[in-house]
Each structure stands twice: as structure tokens, then as C-alpha cells.
Design an enzyme around this catalytic site. Sequence first.
Site, mmCIF file in Angstrom:
data_model
loop_
_atom_site.group_PDB
_atom_site.id
_atom_site.type_symbol
_atom_site.label_atom_id
_atom_site.label_comp_id
_atom_site.label_asym_id
_atom_site.label_seq_id
_atom_site.Cartn_x
_atom_site.Cartn_y
_atom_site.Cartn_z
ATOM 1 N N ALA A 66 0.757 -1.192 -0.006
ATOM 2 C CA ALA A 66 0.114 0.094 0.093
ATOM 3 C C ALA A 66 0.814 1.195 -0.175
ATOM 4 C CB ALA A 66 -0.897 -0.045 1.146
ATOM 5 N N GLY A 111 0.635 -5.076 0.792
ATOM 6 C CA GLY A 111 -0.433 -5.275 0.062
ATOM 7 C C GLY A 111 -0.217 -5.960 -1.301
ATOM 8 N N GLU A 114 -0.273 -9.573 -0.582
ATOM 9 C CA GLU A 114 -1.823 -9.726 -0.186
ATOM 10 C C GLU A 114 -2.608 -9.881 -1.466
ATOM 11 O OE1 GLU A 114 -1.574 -6.612 2.637
ATOM 12 O OE2 GLU A 114 -2.474 -7.749 4.084
ATOM 13 N N GLU A 134 4.710 -5.039 7.369
ATOM 14 C CA GLU A 134 3.952 -4.157 7.987
ATOM 15 C C GLU A 134 4.317 -3.844 9.461
ATOM 16 O OE1 GLU A 134 2.636 -6.283 5.947
ATOM 17 O OE2 GLU A 134 1.049 -5.562 4.744
HETATM 18 N N1 CO8 Z 1 4.345 3.288 -0.885
HETATM 19 C C1 CO8 Z 1 4.869 4.588 -1.194
HETATM 20 N N2 CO8 Z 1 5.889 4.669 -2.046
HETATM 21 C C2 CO8 Z 1 6.797 3.548 -2.358
HETATM 22 C C3 CO8 Z 1 6.575 2.317 -1.811
HETATM 23 C C4 CO8 Z 1 5.433 2.232 -0.860
HETATM 24 N N3 CO8 Z 1 4.773 0.979 -0.316
HETATM 25 N N4 CO8 Z 1 7.403 1.567 -1.862
HETATM 26 C C5 CO8 Z 1 8.230 2.170 -2.821
HETATM 27 N N5 CO8 Z 1 8.088 3.283 -2.939
HETATM 28 C C6 CO8 Z 1 8.550 4.425 -3.700
HETATM 29 C C7 CO8 Z 1 9.708 4.964 -2.927
HETATM 30 O O1 CO8 Z 1 9.382 6.011 -1.825
HETATM 31 C C8 CO8 Z 1 10.645 5.730 -4.221
HETATM 32 O O2 CO8 Z 1 10.069 6.914 -4.343
HETATM 33 P P1 CO8 Z 1 11.004 8.311 -4.358
HETATM 34 O O3 CO8 Z 1 11.859 7.816 -5.572
HETATM 35 O O4 CO8 Z 1 9.854 9.369 -4.651
HETATM 36 O O5 CO8 Z 1 11.711 8.255 -3.227
HETATM 37 C C9 CO8 Z 1 10.170 4.705 -5.225
HETATM 38 O O6 CO8 Z 1 9.043 3.945 -4.908
HETATM 39 C C10 CO8 Z 1 11.488 3.559 -5.269
HETATM 40 O O7 CO8 Z 1 11.819 3.033 -4.163
HETATM 41 P P2 CO8 Z 1 13.204 2.762 -3.428
HETATM 42 O O8 CO8 Z 1 14.128 4.116 -3.841
HETATM 43 O O9 CO8 Z 1 12.994 2.604 -2.028
HETATM 44 O O10 CO8 Z 1 13.718 1.595 -4.266
HETATM 45 P P3 CO8 Z 1 14.601 0.438 -3.608
HETATM 46 O O11 CO8 Z 1 15.007 -0.244 -4.810
HETATM 47 O O12 CO8 Z 1 15.612 1.228 -2.914
HETATM 48 O O13 CO8 Z 1 13.978 -0.486 -2.589
HETATM 49 C C11 CO8 Z 1 12.028 -1.571 -1.654
HETATM 50 C C12 CO8 Z 1 12.766 -0.939 -2.853
HETATM 51 C C13 CO8 Z 1 12.881 -2.545 -0.832
HETATM 52 C C14 CO8 Z 1 10.751 -2.209 -2.188
HETATM 53 C C15 CO8 Z 1 11.636 -0.294 -0.825
HETATM 54 O O14 CO8 Z 1 11.035 0.887 -1.759
HETATM 55 C C16 CO8 Z 1 10.551 -0.585 0.127
HETATM 56 O O15 CO8 Z 1 10.927 -0.909 1.337
HETATM 57 N N6 CO8 Z 1 9.374 -0.212 -0.017
HETATM 58 C C17 CO8 Z 1 8.367 -0.139 0.973
HETATM 59 C C18 CO8 Z 1 7.702 -1.711 0.985
HETATM 60 C C19 CO8 Z 1 6.784 -1.989 2.152
HETATM 61 O O16 CO8 Z 1 7.050 -1.598 3.375
HETATM 62 N N7 CO8 Z 1 5.511 -2.168 1.804
HETATM 63 C C20 CO8 Z 1 4.399 -2.614 2.723
HETATM 64 C C21 CO8 Z 1 3.568 -1.311 2.875
HETATM 65 S S1 CO8 Z 1 2.290 -1.151 3.993
HETATM 66 C C22 CO8 Z 1 1.260 -2.441 3.292
HETATM 67 O O17 CO8 Z 1 1.170 -2.936 2.239
HETATM 68 C C23 CO8 Z 1 -0.087 -2.509 4.143
HETATM 69 C C24 CO8 Z 1 -1.252 -2.861 3.391
HETATM 70 C C25 CO8 Z 1 -2.419 -3.000 4.004
HETATM 71 C C26 CO8 Z 1 -2.925 -1.521 4.473
HETATM 72 C C27 CO8 Z 1 -4.285 -1.750 5.240
HETATM 73 C C28 CO8 Z 1 -4.454 -0.246 5.722
HETATM 74 C C29 CO8 Z 1 -5.044 -0.237 7.030
#
Ligand code: CO8
Length: 260
Positions: A66, A111, A114, A134
Site C-alpha cells: 500500500a 499489500g 496480499e 507491515e
Molecule cells: N509506498 C509508497 N511509495 C513507495 C512504496 C510504498 N509502499 N514502495 C516504494 N515506494 C517508492 C519509494 O518511496 C521511491 O519513491 P521516491 O523515488 O519518490 O523516493 C520509489 O518507490 C522507489 O523506491 P526505493 O527508492 O525505495 O527503491 P529501492 O530499490 O531502494 O527499495 C523496496 C525497494 C525495498 C521495495 C523499498 O521501496 C521499500 O521497502 N518499499 C516499501 C515496502 C513496504 O514496506 N511495503 C508495505 C507497505 S504497508 C502495506 O502494504 C499494508 C497493506 C495493508 C494496508 C491496510 C491499511 C489499514
Amino acid sequence: MEYQNILFSVEDGIGMLTINRPKALNALNAATVAEMKDCVEKVAVNSDIKVLVITGSGDKSFVAGADIKEMATKNPAEGRAWGIFGQNVFTEIEKLPQPVIAAINGFALGGGCELSCACDFRYASENAKFGQPEVGLGITPGFGGTQRLTRVVGRGYAKELIYTGGMIDAQEAHRIGLVNKVVPQAELMDVVMKVAKKIAKNAPVAVQMSKAAINNGVNCDVVTGISYEAEVFGLCFATADQKEGMGAFVEKRKPAFTGK
Ligand code: CO8
């Protein structure tokens, strides 16, 4: 509805829904989930579509979860509403009459993992990574992860993935039964389309009834489940495709199914 965050196409009876926010690694913001809902509702009533494939755009990510930036400032009521919205859309995907295949072309986190678990089965590219990060963000999985991941891989692996927030690679995902197949990234879509076309060649009502019986059975006891199976099995004999399928076998020819 015009789509800004997803792509959708249909070819040879196979629908292709691509999450298309590559700059955000295809993270699911509210607009994207709303477009997915619209698309899934249309697929549900389109009998030309025999199989739906869900994938992410680019070669790095399926769905990286998400959208954390959008979620960061939510209060409890807003968080709950967002969770329920996502859960409902993923449940609509799970309940689609047609089989749904996740083609996982990179990160399937939070997500994203999921979403893949709401699909009927998963094929992954060798670079795919899976996880439920998460708890490292101060939240639980919220789009069905505590329930569907557990049903796919069992309690032990689901708890380890969810409590640690760690990532596993595609081979490990294959070993624990999270994905059915791992292939080189360049081959992923060909391999997925091949299995989708194989499914699409079969009698559509029988495929859909099989899906309904399996999904229904997961949520009830075996006696209720097999009783439901008997009902759908009987209903198949009301279809032209049952006559065609068995007639073709007897006449030693290939069946030509019509979905009727
Ligand atoms: N949300 C928003 N932006 C994201 C996300 C995300 N989940 N993942 C990546 N991005 C963005 C980064 O912010 C970045 O943007 P910018 O260039 O503007 O800074 C761009 O994508 C590229 O990402 P990275 O530079 O971080 O790329 P890397 O190759 O260094 O890393 C990763 C890749 C490991 C995937 C890293 O981006 C990461 O850890 N992302 C987050 C992963 C995460 O934690 N996902 C879980 C999110 S929570 C969730 O899904 C809950 C679902 C249920 C919700 C229910 C609500 C009640």
C-alpha cells in the site's frame, strides 16, 4: 472510468490487469485500488474473459505494498476505512468467477503479497521478493494478509513472515508453496500466458464451478464442502459444454466449448 494507475487489455479470452505506477514501484494508493475495483467489476460480468492475469509494470516490482506516503497521516477511523476498502476489492478479486493468476515480476510486499494471495495461484520471476513488512511500519497486514497468506502457506510460515517483516526470495517462496513456479523474468509472461490459454481452452462453466467449489470449501467443513461439490457437479450436466466435452471424447475429436 478512465484509468490513470492501471492498464487493462483483453486478448484471446485472457484479461491483463497491470498495476502501473512504476515510479512508486506500483504501490497501491486509493486511486489505484478504486480503478482495480472498477476493472474487476467489469471482468466479473464479461463472459469473453476466461482468465484474468494480474501483474505490475516494469521489471522491478509487482506491487511494493500500500502507498505508505498516502497512509502515513491517517487516523484510526481512516486507517480502518482504508483497510476495509482494500479488503473488499481483494475479496472481489478472489470471488471473480474466472481464475486469476498473479504474474509476480518483482517485489510483492505488504499489500502486494496480499494481492497475490487473493489470486488463484502465483507464478514468479527469479528476481521476485515476497514479504509482509507491515510490523516494521507500526501496522499489521490489512488487506487480508493475516488470513489469506496463512491459508496459502500455513500458520508457521505466515507467522514467521508477518512477525519478522523480512523478505524471502522467489525460490524460498516456491519452497513454502507461496508460488507454483519460478521462471527467468524474460520468460514470465510467456509462461503465464501459456497456462492461462490452457485453462481458457477448457469448458468455462466447469472451470468456474471448480473455482467456486474450492473457494467455498476453504471456508467450511468437508461435509458441507463436498455437498456443494455435488451440486455444482450436477449443474454441469445442464450445460451444452458437458455434452460437447463427453461427446468429443466418445467421437475421438477435440471439443469445441461455447461456455454454455
Ligand atoms: N509506498 C509508497 N511509495 C513507495 C512504496 C510504498 N509502499 N514502495 C516504494 N515506494 C517508492 C519509494 O518511496 C521511491 O519513491 P521516491 O523515488 O519518490 O523516493 C520509489 O518507490 C522507489 O523506491 P526505493 O527508492 O525505495 O527503491 P529501492 O530499490 O531502494 O527499495 C523496496 C525497494 C525495498 C521495495 C523499498 O521501496 C521499500 O521497502 N518499499 C516499501 C515496502 C513496504 O514496506 N511495503 C508495505 C507497505 S504497508 C502495506 O502494504 C499494508 C497493506 C495493508 C494496508 C491496510 C491499511 C489499514
